[in-house]
Design a protein around this motif. Sequence first.
Motif, PDB file in Angstrom:
ATOM      1  N   GLY A 301       0.817  -1.213   0.000  1.00 45.92           N
ATOM      2  CA  GLY A 301       0.000   0.000   0.000  1.00 45.92           C
ATOM      3  C   GLY A 301       0.845   1.254   0.000  1.00 45.92           C
ATOM      4  N   GLN A 302       2.007   1.185   0.630  1.00 48.79           N
ATOM      5  CA  GLN A 302       2.921   2.328   0.661  1.00 48.79           C
ATOM      6  C   GLN A 302       3.897   2.329  -0.512  1.00 48.79           C
ATOM      7  N   ARG A 303       3.718   1.354  -1.413  1.00 49.82           N
ATOM      8  CA  ARG A 303       4.571   1.209  -2.602  1.00 49.82           C
ATOM      9  C   ARG A 303       6.047   1.038  -2.227  1.00 49.82           C
ATOM     10  N   ARG A 304       6.258   0.294  -1.150  1.00 45.94           N
ATOM     11  CA  ARG A 304       7.626  -0.039  -0.739  1.00 45.94           C
ATOM     12  C   ARG A 304       7.978  -1.394  -1.316  1.00 45.94           C
ATOM     13  N   ARG A 305       8.887  -1.379  -2.274  1.00 42.01           N
ATOM     14  CA  ARG A 305       9.307  -2.604  -2.920  1.00 42.01           C
ATOM     15  C   ARG A 305      10.348  -3.325  -2.050  1.00 42.01           C
ATOM     16  N   PRO A 306      10.521  -4.648  -2.249  1.00 44.11           N
ATOM     17  CA  PRO A 306      11.536  -5.377  -1.478  1.00 44.11           C
ATOM     18  C   PRO A 306      12.929  -4.761  -1.585  1.00 44.11           C
ATOM     19  N   GLU A 307      13.245  -4.156  -2.738  1.00 46.64           N
ATOM     20  CA  GLU A 307      14.550  -3.506  -2.892  1.00 46.64           C
ATOM     21  C   GLU A 307      14.740  -2.405  -1.856  1.00 46.64           C
ATOM     22  N   HIS A 308      13.669  -1.626  -1.620  1.00 43.79           N
ATOM     23  CA  HIS A 308      13.742  -0.542  -0.636  1.00 43.79           C
ATOM     24  C   HIS A 308      13.914  -1.101   0.778  1.00 43.79           C
ATOM     25  N   VAL A 309      13.195  -2.186   1.054  1.00 45.92           N
ATOM     26  CA  VAL A 309      13.275  -2.788   2.390  1.00 45.92           C
ATOM     27  C   VAL A 309      14.688  -3.313   2.656  1.00 45.92           C
ATOM     28  N   VAL A 310      15.282  -4.010   1.678  1.00 51.82           N
ATOM     29  CA  VAL A 310      16.634  -4.551   1.856  1.00 51.82           C
ATOM     30  C   VAL A 310      17.640  -3.426   2.041  1.00 51.82           C
ATOM     31  N   ALA A 311      17.501  -2.365   1.258  1.00 53.47           N
ATOM     32  CA  ALA A 311      18.418  -1.232   1.391  1.00 53.47           C
ATOM     33  C   ALA A 311      18.333  -0.626   2.792  1.00 53.47           C
ATOM     34  N   ASP A 312      17.110  -0.547   3.345  1.00 50.82           N
ATOM     35  CA  ASP A 312      16.952  -0.024   4.714  1.00 50.82           C
ATOM     36  C   ASP A 312      17.595  -0.964   5.732  1.00 50.82           C
ATOM     37  N   LEU A 313      17.428  -2.270   5.525  1.00 46.57           N
ATOM     38  CA  LEU A 313      18.009  -3.238   6.457  1.00 46.57           C
ATOM     39  C   LEU A 313      19.537  -3.180   6.433  1.00 46.57           C
ATOM     40  N   VAL A 314      20.127  -2.983   5.266  1.00 47.91           N
ATOM     41  CA  VAL A 314      21.583  -2.869   5.162  1.00 47.91           C
ATOM     42  C   VAL A 314      22.081  -1.687   5.988  1.00 47.91           C
ATOM     43  N   ARG A 315      21.318  -0.614   6.006  1.00 48.44           N
ATOM     44  CA  ARG A 315      21.714   0.570   6.791  1.00 48.44           C
ATOM     45  C   ARG A 315      21.543   0.340   8.298  1.00 48.44           C
ATOM     46  N   ARG A 316      20.614  -0.557   8.678  1.00 50.83           N
ATOM     47  CA  ARG A 316      20.302  -0.728  10.092  1.00 50.83           C
ATOM     48  C   ARG A 316      21.061  -1.863  10.770  1.00 50.83           C
ATOM     49  N   VAL A 317      21.373  -2.921  10.040  1.00 50.39           N
ATOM     50  CA  VAL A 317      22.060  -4.066  10.650  1.00 50.39           C
ATOM     51  C   VAL A 317      23.485  -3.661  11.002  1.00 50.39           C
ATOM     52  N   PRO A 318      23.918  -3.881  12.237  1.00 51.12           N
ATOM     53  CA  PRO A 318      25.272  -3.479  12.664  1.00 51.12           C
ATOM     54  C   PRO A 318      26.360  -4.155  11.826  1.00 51.12           C
ATOM     55  N   VAL A 319      27.353  -3.370  11.449  1.00 52.61           N
ATOM     56  CA  VAL A 319      28.473  -3.868  10.654  1.00 52.61           C
ATOM     57  C   VAL A 319      29.562  -4.372  11.602  1.00 52.61           C
ATOM     58  N   PRO A 320      30.141  -5.542  11.354  1.00 58.03           N
ATOM     59  CA  PRO A 320      31.194  -6.040  12.251  1.00 58.03           C
ATOM     60  C   PRO A 320      32.420  -5.139  12.220  1.00 58.03           C
ATOM     61  N   GLU A 321      33.055  -4.996  13.389  1.00 61.59           N
ATOM     62  CA  GLU A 321      34.257  -4.171  13.453  1.00 61.59           C
ATOM     63  C   GLU A 321      35.395  -4.799  12.657  1.00 61.59           C
ATOM     64  N   ASN A 322      35.443  -6.130  12.662  1.00 59.66           N
ATOM     65  CA  ASN A 322      36.451  -6.833  11.872  1.00 59.66           C
ATOM     66  C   ASN A 322      36.130  -6.661  10.399  1.00 59.66           C
ATOM     67  N   ARG A 323      37.083  -6.221   9.593  1.00 60.21           N
ATOM     68  CA  ARG A 323      36.835  -5.934   8.183  1.00 60.21           C
ATOM     69  C   ARG A 323      37.050  -7.135   7.271  1.00 60.21           C
ATOM     70  N   GLY A 324      37.346  -8.299   7.858  1.00 58.70           N
ATOM     71  CA  GLY A 324      37.408  -9.501   7.045  1.00 58.70           C
ATOM     72  C   GLY A 324      38.769 -10.135   6.927  1.00 58.70           C
ATOM     73  N   LYS A 325      39.846  -9.416   7.305  1.00 58.89           N
ATOM     74  CA  LYS A 325      41.187  -9.974   7.147  1.00 58.89           C
ATOM     75  C   LYS A 325      41.509 -10.983   8.233  1.00 58.89           C
ATOM     76  N   GLU A 326      40.968 -10.759   9.440  1.00 54.37           N
ATOM     77  CA  GLU A 326      41.327 -11.612  10.566  1.00 54.37           C
ATOM     78  C   GLU A 326      40.085 -12.011  11.316  1.00 54.37           C
ATOM     79  N   ASP A 327      40.176 -13.105  12.023  1.00 58.56           N
ATOM     80  CA  ASP A 327      39.124 -13.489  12.964  1.00 58.56           C
ATOM     81  C   ASP A 327      39.768 -13.877  14.275  1.00 58.56           C
ATOM     82  N   GLY A 328      38.981 -14.490  15.148  1.00 58.89           N
ATOM     83  CA  GLY A 328      39.495 -14.775  16.482  1.00 58.89           C
ATOM     84  C   GLY A 328      40.678 -15.716  16.479  1.00 58.89           C
ATOM     85  N   ALA A 329      40.819 -16.530  15.415  1.00 57.58           N
ATOM     86  CA  ALA A 329      41.925 -17.478  15.354  1.00 57.58           C
ATOM     87  C   ALA A 329      43.197 -16.833  14.846  1.00 57.58           C
ATOM     88  N   GLY A 330      43.130 -15.556  14.470  1.00 60.70           N
ATOM     89  CA  GLY A 330      44.294 -14.843  13.976  1.00 60.70           C
ATOM     90  C   GLY A 330      44.634 -15.153  12.542  1.00 60.70           C
TER      91      GLY A 330
END
Length: 332
Positions: A301-330
């Motif tokens: 009814g509000q003409r919110r397409r799934p694309e808009h919803v996913v884009a909003d979720l990407v902005r809201r879901v917390p981003v991990p501090e680790n950028r991908g190079k390392e994890d807990g195992a080093g």
Amino acid sequence: MGITHDVGQDVEGLVAAAHRIREAIESVIEGKRDVIRLTLTVLLAEGHLLIEDVPGVGKTMLAKALARSIDCPVRRVQFTPDLLPSDITGVSAFNQQSREFEFKPGPVFANIVVGDEINRASPKTQSALLECMEEHQVTVDGTTYLLETPFMVIATQNPIEMEGTYPLPEAQRDRFTARIAMGYPEPSAELEMIDVHGAASPLDKLEAVATTAEVRALIEAVRAVYVSSPIKRYAVDLVDATRKSPDLRLGASPRATLHLIRAARAHAALAGRDYVIPDDLQELAVPVLAHRLLPSLEAQGQRRRPEHVVADLVRRVPVPENRGKEDGAGRR
């Protein structure tokens, strides 16, 4: 245990090979670099691509350009309302001479299958692709036939509002790794298209710049791209957020999580990295997740397409501090 030097070398070779393929496609498709990049990402992620847009914007041309740039078997299927499932998978026919049934392979027995206007066929015929897209095999009359690697379905479809189209079943949409829209070209690209396409089709001059063996090697290199534990958790959190969103009545499946990780590996490799970072997931979230989701009545009814919803979720879901190079195992 760290990432070996060989993986880094594989990624360097992957970037060079992907550059050749991209340049070959760009000689046919002008002004669509992002679309071409996502197409290559899906190919290297061992996925399937759904191209949705109005007629005449180059959907089929993109699929054909990718197919011709790789020296491998390619088959094209024009989907129509009278197409049967056996027209796609193949059929067992009785041989009068040998007095036995022989299997006649259908067009899915190729490395790249171009399905043109897939949503003009009935849902029963569309569903004939389900097994081969997920399991890379075809079962006919109780016998299973394996498909070769790489195997990629590139399907085009017109918007479902257009006359003579059927909506794709949810199970079918979920098997496509990503969905993209071509969009209208920029005026400058359209002017160039008039010059390039006016006299003859540039597809006629397009030659293969990669072999099937090279593509298999590229896929193996992508499989070795490292994904840290925080990045895996971030992918799960993004997908889980679609299941909890009040704007959606159908969230993404566990298959969507796997597709997102595979696509992120390919996206990272194409960027010259041998590890995945949050940016890879963020950039791919909409094309990989949105086509699998169904909006709620309130969102419609509000003409919110799934694309808009996913884009909003990407902005809201917390981003991990680790950028991908390392994890807990080093691990690097």
